[in-house]
Design a protein around this motif. Structure first.
Motif, mmCIF file in Angstrom:
data_model
loop_
_atom_site.group_PDB
_atom_site.id
_atom_site.type_symbol
_atom_site.label_atom_id
_atom_site.label_comp_id
_atom_site.label_asym_id
_atom_site.label_seq_id
_atom_site.Cartn_x
_atom_site.Cartn_y
_atom_site.Cartn_z
ATOM 1 N N UNK A 36 51.149 -6.232 32.666
ATOM 2 C CA UNK A 36 50.326 -5.118 32.210
ATOM 3 C C UNK A 36 49.094 -5.530 31.429
ATOM 4 N N UNK A 37 48.885 -6.835 31.266
ATOM 5 C CA UNK A 37 47.746 -7.294 30.470
ATOM 6 C C UNK A 37 46.443 -7.218 31.255
ATOM 7 N N UNK A 38 45.357 -6.983 30.518
ATOM 8 C CA UNK A 38 44.006 -7.131 31.066
ATOM 9 C C UNK A 38 43.551 -8.528 30.678
ATOM 10 N N UNK A 39 43.293 -9.376 31.678
ATOM 11 C CA UNK A 39 42.988 -10.792 31.434
ATOM 12 C C UNK A 39 41.490 -11.040 31.556
ATOM 13 N N UNK A 40 40.922 -11.695 30.549
ATOM 14 C CA UNK A 40 39.492 -11.988 30.506
ATOM 15 C C UNK A 40 39.240 -13.431 30.942
ATOM 16 N N UNK A 41 38.459 -13.593 31.995
ATOM 17 C CA UNK A 41 38.132 -14.923 32.527
ATOM 18 C C UNK A 41 36.879 -15.430 31.802
ATOM 19 N N UNK A 42 37.101 -16.039 30.659
ATOM 20 C CA UNK A 42 35.995 -16.453 29.799
ATOM 21 C C UNK A 42 35.620 -17.903 30.084
ATOM 22 N N UNK A 43 34.369 -18.191 30.472
ATOM 23 C CA UNK A 43 33.935 -19.577 30.620
ATOM 24 C C UNK A 43 33.856 -20.235 29.252
ATOM 25 N N UNK A 44 34.465 -21.414 29.123
ATOM 26 C CA UNK A 44 34.463 -22.119 27.851
ATOM 27 C C UNK A 44 33.723 -23.428 27.928
ATOM 28 N N UNK A 45 33.730 -24.144 26.817
ATOM 29 C CA UNK A 45 33.024 -25.424 26.743
ATOM 30 C C UNK A 45 33.656 -26.458 27.659
ATOM 31 N N UNK A 46 34.985 -26.405 27.778
ATOM 32 C CA UNK A 46 35.704 -27.399 28.587
ATOM 33 C C UNK A 46 36.343 -26.805 29.834
ATOM 34 N N UNK A 47 36.770 -25.548 29.737
ATOM 35 C CA UNK A 47 37.478 -24.925 30.856
ATOM 36 C C UNK A 47 36.891 -23.554 31.153
ATOM 37 N N UNK A 48 36.969 -23.156 32.412
ATOM 38 C CA UNK A 48 36.500 -21.847 32.846
ATOM 39 C C UNK A 48 37.708 -20.967 33.109
ATOM 40 N N UNK A 49 37.776 -19.843 32.398
ATOM 41 C CA UNK A 49 38.906 -18.950 32.539
ATOM 42 C C UNK A 49 39.137 -18.434 33.945
ATOM 43 N N UNK A 50 38.084 -18.449 34.781
ATOM 44 C CA UNK A 50 38.260 -18.000 36.167
ATOM 45 C C UNK A 50 39.262 -18.885 36.911
ATOM 46 N N UNK A 51 39.348 -20.151 36.507
ATOM 47 C CA UNK A 51 40.257 -21.082 37.175
ATOM 48 C C UNK A 51 41.722 -20.751 36.896
#
Length: 481
Positions: A36-51
């Motif tokens: 039920x969570x809404x997940x945010x794909x946040x690009x970061x300094x080391x990792x990209x949340x889309x991955x």
């Protein structure tokens, strides 16, 4: 919360696989992505949340917020900036808690932690039922928790504010960092009052320049709902900020500091080994915190308290009630005839302040153990070497948290800035043992850089390490011999 309400608030550029979905939580880390969570794909300094989006969906995430559509059969809100959207959604989901919770924020290079502890003590004395969010710990609804980040990510921050309200807190003392400003973690926070302590060399590995670092602090005062402001005009950047705020017609604005033009400035100051006595803002104050730099932190807390409308008696009592702050000029006493001080000072200005104070307290020598962290601003390393060599009789450079860097290479950059010889001992425990082993009656040993921290970070591991405990062990060993 229904996803349609989130869509209305975020106004995404596109919605892929739109479907009626109930949102039960928010997440940016797959480990927290529950059904039920809404997940945010946040690009970061080391990792990209889309991955990690597929993993989040497999764990039960009901929808995604993305910056580009993904080949996943789940509702996706496409936005220009997932991090910004995360802050907006967090305020909405947790019911905009800082409309009810009075947040007293402190931003600046040095003094944030001590000033927030002072504010917490004052607010508690005044019966304002405060929470606390900062470097050392969080206090939420009377419960103490270990701090993960000084300023948490927006979801964690807004969740903490909501938990404070639910737990009976009515105010919060908050450390507001430049990272929290630059990365949008503080977006949507309504400050009941906000203090600027000072600005010095720090975090340039992240901000790039001192000007960008200052801009990250400044935006907290000038963007969105401008907060009542308390600014240190004894600091160059504080004076700049005051000029900007006055040009904008900013009100209310209180100034403080060691400056004749400050609204709240120290009078009749007496600083000794037990703390300080002073009069400021019409209040007679007694603090157990030692050093001139802590007088400045007291002035900041007084200024913010005035903006919050706290009574004079509660301000004075709250300041006096604070015995100390973990890892901030903290004494380690085992009955030895010399002083041992552990301090978090890992920035040039902070190290200079601590060593100046140690010199005032010393009847004999000042011995300093210090290092510089890896994967952080390299420009401050030679500056730290110069300050330690200039302000100490004996300076021992060692490892701090080397992280992914070679400790020897970090130490070489520190030594390059020294004006006199530095002893080098890469093993931090051995360096502390060396300093305590050579200390004599009337000396002051300063162990700088890690303060309250209880681990030492290397490239492949973090080992248990507490400067205070290592110092105690060294003192016991000296006592036996």
């Amino acid at each position: 919360m229904n996803l349609e309400r989130v869509i209305a608030a975020l106004a995404p550029t596109d919605v892929v696989h739109r479907a009626p979905v109930e949102i039960s939580d928010l997440a940016y880390d797959t480990r927290a992505a529950e059904p039920g969570a809404l997940f945010f794909c946040v690009p970061g300094e080391r990792h990209d949340g889309h991955a990690f989006a597929r993993d989040a969906v497999e764990r039960g995430a009901a929808a995604l917020v993305v910056e580009r559509p993904l080949e996943l059969d789940v509702s996706q809100l496409v936005v220009p900036d997932a991090r910004k959207a995360m802050a907006e959604a967090a305020v909405l989901f947790f019911g905009d808690p800082t409309r009810e919770l009075d947040v007293a924020g402190v931003t600046g290079t040095n003094g944030k932690t001590t000033t927030t502890f002072l504010l917490h003590s004052i607010l508690e004395t005044a019966g304002r039922r405060p929470g606390l969010l900062g470097t050392i710990e969080s206090r939420i609804g009377g419960e103490r928790r270990r701090a993960i980040r000084t300023t948490p990510e927006a979801i964690d921050l807004q969740r903490a504010f909501r938990q404070m309200l639910d737990g009976g807190d009515r105010t919060c003392a908050l450390e507001a960092t430049s990272h929290g400003s630059e990365l949008g973690r503080l977006d949507g926070v309504r400050f009941a009052a906000l203090a600027f302590t000072n600005l010095g060399q720090e975090h340039l590995d992240f901000h790039g320049t001192l000007e960008r670092y200052f801009a990250a602090k400044r935006r907290l005062f000038v963007e969105g709902e401008r907060p009542p402001a308390a600014v240190n005009v004894g600091d160059e950047h504080g004076r700049r900020l005051v000029e900007d705020l006055r040009a904008l017609g900013h009100q209310p604005l209180l100034t403080f500091g060691f400056a004749d033009e400050a609204d709240i400035r120290p009078e009749q100051v007496e600083v000794d080994g037990n703390g300080a006595r002073l009069r400021a803002g019409g209040i007679d104050l007694r603090t157990k915190l030692r050093g001139r730099f802590n007088v400045e932190n007291v002035l900041a807390a007084v200024a913010v308290s005035r903006l919050l409308g706290i009574a004079t008696e509660a301000i004075a009592a709250g300041v006096e009630a604070l015995d100390g702050v973990p890892g901030r000029f903290e004494a380690v006493d085992a009955g030895q005839p010399f002083a041992v001080i552990v301090d978090y000072s890992h920035k040039p200005d902070a190290l200079e302040n601590v060593l100046r104070t140690a010199r005032e307290l010393a009847d004999n020598r000042v011995i300093c153990v210090f290092g510089c962290g890896g994967d952080r601003d390299r420009g401050k390393r030679p500056m730290m070497g110069r300050i330690a060599s200039k302000r100490s009789d004996v300076a021992i450079v060692t490892s701090d948290n080397p992280r992914s860097e070679d400790p020897g290479a970090i130490i070489a950059e520190v030594v390059a800035g020294a004006e006199a010889n530095l002893e080098v001992e890469p093993d931090r425990a051995a360096a502390i043992e060396r300093a305590i082993g050579i200390a004599r009656e009337g000396d002051v040993v300063v162990i700088a850089g890690k303060g309250h921290e209880q681990g030492q970070e290397f490239a492949d591991r973090t080992i248990p390490f507490d400067d205070r405990e290592v110092a105690r062990q060294a003192l016991r060993a000296v006592a036996r011999t």
